[in-house]
Structures are given as C-alpha cells and as structure tokens.
Design an enzyme around this catalytic site. Sequence first.
Site, short mmCIF file in Angstrom:
data_model
loop_
_atom_site.label_atom_id
_atom_site.label_comp_id
_atom_site.label_asym_id
_atom_site.label_seq_id
_atom_site.Cartn_x
_atom_site.Cartn_y
_atom_site.Cartn_z
N SER A 32 7.01 57.65 18.85
CA SER A 32 5.89 57.44 17.94
C SER A 32 6.34 57.62 16.50
CB SER A 32 4.77 58.45 18.24
OG SER A 32 3.77 58.41 17.24
N TYR B 140 1.66 66.79 19.53
CA TYR B 140 2.12 65.45 19.91
C TYR B 140 3.35 65.04 19.12
CZ TYR B 140 2.00 60.31 20.15
OH TYR B 140 2.32 58.99 20.31
N LYS C 137 7.11 64.20 20.63
CA LYS C 137 7.80 62.93 20.41
C LYS C 137 9.10 63.12 19.62
CE LYS C 137 5.00 59.94 22.41
NZ LYS C 137 5.42 59.17 23.60
#
Length: 258
Positions: free
Chosen positions: A157, A170, A174
């Site tokens: 991401s 998150y 990533k």
Amino acid sequence: MSYYVQSAEAVTDPLFDFTGKVALVTGGSRGLGRTMALALAERGADLIVASRKVENCEAVAAQAASVGRRALGVSCHAGRWDQIEALVERAYDSFGKVDILINNAGMSPLAPSSLETEERLVDAVLALNFKGPFRLSALVGSRMAAGDGGAIINVSSLGAVRPNAQIAAYASAKAALNALTRAHAAEFAPKVRVNAILPGSFRTDVAQHWPADKEARTPAAMRRFGEPDEAVTAALYLASDRSSFTTGTLVRVDGGWP
C-alpha cells in the site's frame, strides 16, 4: 461506471502469455485481486482464487473456466496459518505447482488514535497483512525455489510509505510486508522473483465507504482515484518473464502522490 471486469475473455497478448502457468491469488474474489486474477486467466493462466467467502471465489473461478482455464475457488482466511497450509496443499494436490503467487488479501480499518486502538485490532491487521503473506510466501516460495522457480507479488500500500495517524497499524503492517518482499527476494533467489505493488486510492468496493469528497481532495498528480484495470499491467509485468531481472522492487501505482 463499472469498477470490475464483468466477464473473462481470452486474449492474445504478445507481451504477457501465461499459458501453462498456475496462479494463486488471495483476496481474489473482489477488487484489485479479482481484476488481476481474471487478467492472468484471460492470458492463459490456470487459477486458484482464495478468500473467506467460497461462493465469491467460485464465481471468479467460473469466469476463468468459461475461457478454458482450469480454475478452483477455495475458502481461506489468509491470516490464519492452519488455513494457509491447507490452501497450499490443495493447490499443489489439484495443480501440481504454483508459478505465480499474489498476496493480495488485506484489511485497512481506520482508528481514531493509536491510544484508542485495541490489541485485537492490531493483531488482526498484522495477521492478514503481514503474518499471512509471510507464511504463504514461505510455503510456496520454498517450493518454487526447489523446483522451476516462479514469481511472488505482494500487494502492499502507498500507506506503507505515506502513513497517517488513522492507519498506523495498517501502514506498519504494510511496511513490514515491504521489508519481507526484499528479504524473500534474497532468500528465494535466483529462481524466484519477489516484488511488491504499492497501490494508491482505487475505485474498488472499499472506496464506496470513503467520504464523498475524498477524491476531490487527493494530492495525487492525476487528481483522481485509479480504476482497478490501471493496476493490471504492473501485476502482469511482475508475474511474467518480462520482469526476469526485476526482484526486491516496490512499484508504486498511486497516480503520482508527492
């Protein structure tokens, strides 16, 4: 505007021909994963589609089968190692090999602050975005390295390199996936290439839950969100022999974020 490929159709592509290859795509029943999976099937790849809802996986597999591909839909929570191991065994039992692995399954919940983020949420985010790809790549990558090789693509991401407070867990997961990409590129070389795609904001089903003005406020040079098809060529390149000298690379497909 439709955000997804509505049906698979065999194509002749002089650059990307995957005839005889087997691709395994997690999170392959919707969004970018679905688009990538069908693009591979359209170009000759047999397909294993994995996600939690088996009926959705089977629907994508049916589309791949409609253009003459062998295709299998499998229910798998890609953050649970026991289910990952079962997925790998079923893939090799059914197809005998995996040539292309796309670790696409993920989750990106928002949190008001790190202080208010619960441990169970952090555990769930890490499990699906990092621990699952770690284990699946270890199982498949080691077999690829011992056999005829292959390609692994981790769908990371933009948040991993452009984090913000609401996606701290998150973004961190990533970022760990980016590090894993480089580590596995070294570990499974020279037969296996491991790369990552870092998407920006795309019009997938997740985007339907974003604020209505988010696209208008994007700092991306393209001044808009991407369509799922606009990530396909990056995936095809990294999955194919056309990228035979590309490994350990992080490819941003983000519309030109600063």
